[in-house]
Write a protein that holds these residues in place. Structure first.
Motif, mmCIF file in Angstrom:
data_model
loop_
_atom_site.group_PDB
_atom_site.id
_atom_site.type_symbol
_atom_site.label_atom_id
_atom_site.label_comp_id
_atom_site.label_asym_id
_atom_site.label_seq_id
_atom_site.Cartn_x
_atom_site.Cartn_y
_atom_site.Cartn_z
ATOM 1 N N UNK A 1 68.238 -3.114 -23.119
ATOM 2 C CA UNK A 1 68.852 -2.929 -24.440
ATOM 3 C C UNK A 1 68.524 -4.117 -25.345
ATOM 4 N N UNK A 2 68.674 -5.325 -24.821
ATOM 5 C CA UNK A 2 68.378 -6.529 -25.609
ATOM 6 C C UNK A 2 66.914 -6.514 -26.057
ATOM 7 N N UNK A 3 66.051 -6.131 -25.143
ATOM 8 C CA UNK A 3 64.611 -6.093 -25.447
ATOM 9 C C UNK A 3 64.332 -5.066 -26.564
ATOM 10 N N UNK A 4 64.926 -3.898 -26.414
ATOM 11 C CA UNK A 4 64.718 -2.842 -27.421
ATOM 12 C C UNK A 4 65.224 -3.276 -28.791
ATOM 13 N N UNK A 5 66.356 -3.989 -28.807
ATOM 14 C CA UNK A 5 66.920 -4.445 -30.089
ATOM 15 C C UNK A 5 65.993 -5.489 -30.734
ATOM 16 N N UNK A 6 65.532 -6.423 -29.933
ATOM 17 C CA UNK A 6 64.605 -7.446 -30.460
ATOM 18 C C UNK A 6 63.342 -6.812 -31.008
#
Lengths: 309, 309
Positions: free
Chosen positions: A279-284
Motif C-alpha cells: 500500500x505504501x509503495x502504491x501510494x508513493x
C-alpha cells in the motif's frame, strides 16, 4: 539520573471520520529529546537537528521548551535548570504531529529526571500547552496518542477525557508524506463551520463503527468505517493527486485511506505488514506519477508512547 | 406449522448521543402477533387489542401487515394467505418503537411459518417498510434492535450496515412513559438542520465513548458518554418536567438519562437492577409532582429480539 534520551512517536490524528477526537501513534517516524539537568535555573535549548533551522531555540516559543516550563511550574520546581537537545526524525508541517512528539518527548524526559512525580497521563496538559504554542490551540489528538500510545479517543475536551483503545495486533499503518506544504491554519480555515444533520449522522455512524471494529478486531468493519464526509472533501482539495493516491491505496488492498491530521501526509490502514508495504509503495508511486517525491513509513500501531533510549 | 405467536420487544432509539444510529431492545414492554396460515390468498387483520381502536386494520396501512406483504413478495409467495392478530402490550406514540415492534413480530412470524427462507437479519428491510408506513421514513434504529436484540449501531443506511454490540450483563434500562403526547413529525421538525462543527465534534466524542464503554464494560464511561448536545436540547422542550425527571434519575444513581426516540418517554441506564428500580421510581415521582401520570418499566438489555411464545 542527570541525563536522559527519550523518543516520542509520530501520530495520525482525525483518522478519517474522527475529526479532533481520534488519533493513533506509530513506531516511526518520531522525535528524540536529550535532556540534562543543570545546576543553574532556566532551560537552555542547546541544539536542534533535522529541522533545517526552522524551529525556534527560544524556550517560550519551542513546543518542547514550553511543555517542560509549564510542567516545572506545576510541580513547584520552576528553578530546576535543564539543557535540551532536540533531534527531529520526521518532517515538519507534515500532518504527523511533529510538534506534539517534541512536546511529549520533552515533558516525559523531564518527569523521568524529576523522579516521576506525575503519571504518564497526568503529563498531557503540559504537552498540550506545547501544542498551543505550535498551532494556536491546545489540541490533544496528536499529543494524546504520542504520550499514551495506541489508538486514542478524546471523548471530551472540557473536562479532558481521553480513552485508550486496544487495537488488533495485525493492524498496520502506511504513511506517505509528499514533498508539498499545507499550512495548518489554511487547513482549518477551509472547513465548513456548519454541518448538515445528515452528514453528522453519517459521520457518527462511522465513528461508532470504527470504535466497534477496533475493539472486536473486525477488519472489514474498520475498513467500511474509514469514511469522512465532513473534513476530507474540503481538505483533499489542498493535496494534489489526493484521489489518485487514495485509489491506489485501496487498489493495493488497504482497508481505508485518508488525510493524516491536516495533511499533506496521507495514511492508510491495512491488515498485515505485507499488505501495508504494498500500500505504501502504491501510494508513493501515485504521487511520483505527477512528479511529487515522498517519504513512506510502514508501522504497527505503537502501543507504548515515549521510549527511553 | 400453521400458526405461531411471536413477541417482539420495545426499543429505545437514539440513546442520547446516537441520533438515528443507536438503539437497544428491552425485555418489556413489547408487542405480540398471532399469525395463522390460511388457504386463500391475502392478509386479513382479524383483531387488534391494546390500541384503543387507533390502529388501521387495512393491511397496506398497518405496519405489521405491510411488512408481511413486502416479505411475501420478496420470497416469491405473494399468494400465501395469513390471518393476523395484533396485541399491543405497550403505549402508542410513546417513543418506544411501538410500530417497529409490530412490524418485527409480524415479519418474524411469517418467516417462521414459511420455513425460514431468510435469516433474522435479512428480515430487516421488510420491517423497515412497516416503519415507512407508520412514520413516513424507513428508519432502522427501532426495527434493528427489536429484530436483532441487543444494542445496535446503524453504521450506514445506504448501503444498510447494522452492527450488534454486546452489552455489559449488569446494565439495566429504566423507562418511564408519561401520559402526554408528542407528535413524531413535530419532534423531527424541531431539530436544527445545520449543526456547528463544535457540537458535531462533541457528539462524535460521546458516540465513540459510548461504544467503547459498552464493549469494555466501563460503566463510568457509558455514563459520561450519555450526553446529547444536538437533539435533546431541542426535543426536551416538548416534554414538560424533562429537566426535573432527568435530574431525579441521576440523583437516584443512573449512569445517564435522555429521551427515548422522539419521546415523550424517557430512559435511563444504570448499573444493577436495584439501582434501575430506584431510578424508575424517582423518575415517575418527578412526573407525578406536576400531576403527570406515567408507566415505568425496568429491564436488562434484551439480547435476542423476537421470541416465539
Amino acid at each position: 539520573m542527570e541525563s536522559i534520551r527519550v523518543y516520542a512517536p509520530a501520530t495520525v490524528a482525525n483518522v478519517a471520520c474522527g475529526f479532533d477526537i481520534f488519533g493513533f501513534a506509530v513506531n516511526r517516524p518520531g522525535d528524540e529529546v536529550v535532556l540534562t539537568k543543570k545546576l543553574t535555573p532556566g532551560i537552555v535549548i542547546k541544539e536542534i537537528t533535522g529541522d533545517e533551522g526552522r524551529l525556534p531555540k527560544e524556550v517560550a516559543k519551542n513546543t518542547a521548551g514550553i511543555a517542560i516550563l509549564k510542567y516545572l511550574e506545576f510541580i513547584g520546581q520552576p528553578d530546576q535548570g535543564f539543557e535540551l537537545s532536540l533531534h527531529k526524525d520526521m518532517p515538519l508541517g507534515s500532518g504527523l504531529g511533529s510538534s506534539a512528539a517534541s512536546a511529549v518527548a520533552g515533558v516525559f524526559a523531564a518527569n523521568e529526571l524529576m523522579g516521576k512525580p506525575l503519571s504518564q497521563k497526568e503529563l498531557l496538559p503540559f504537552a498540550m500547552e506545547g501544542e498551543r504554542v505550535a498551532c494556536g490551540s491546545a489540541h490533544a489528538d496528536n499529543v494524546g496518542p504520542s504520550l499514551l500510545g495506541g489508538f486514542v479517543v478524546i471523548r471530551s475536551y472540557d473536562p479532558l477525557d481521553i480513552i485508550q483503545l486496544p487495537t488488533p495486533s495485525d493492524l498496520y499503518a502506511s504513511i506517505v508524506h509528499p514533498q508539498i506544504e499545507v499550512n495548518t491554519k489554511d487547513a482549518r480555515r477551509i472547513l465548513e463551520r456548519e454541518i448538515t444533520l445528515g452528514k453528522t449522522i453519517t459521520q457518527m455512524g462511522n465513528v461508532a463503527g470504527l470504535v466497534a471494529g477496533l475493539l472486536t478486531s473486525d477488519y472489514d468493519l474498520i475498513g467500511r468505517s474509514l469514511v469522512d464526509v465532513i473534513v476530507e472533501p474540503a481538505r483533499s482539495i489542498l493535496i494534489p493527486q489526493f484521489q489518485e493516491v487514495k485509489a491506489a491505496a485501496l487498489q493495493a488492498g488497504a482497508l481505508g485511506c485518508s488525510i493524516s491530521g491536516s495533511g499533506p501526509s496521507l495514511f492508510a490502514l491495512s491488515k498485515g505488514e505485507e499488505t501495508a508495504k504494498l500500500v505504501a509503495k502504491a501510494m508513493s508511486e501515485a504521487f511520483n506519477a505527477v512528479g511529487i517525491g515522498s517519504e513512506a513509513y510502514v508501522s504497527q500501531i505503537n502501543q507504548q508512547g515515549p521510549m527511553i533510549r
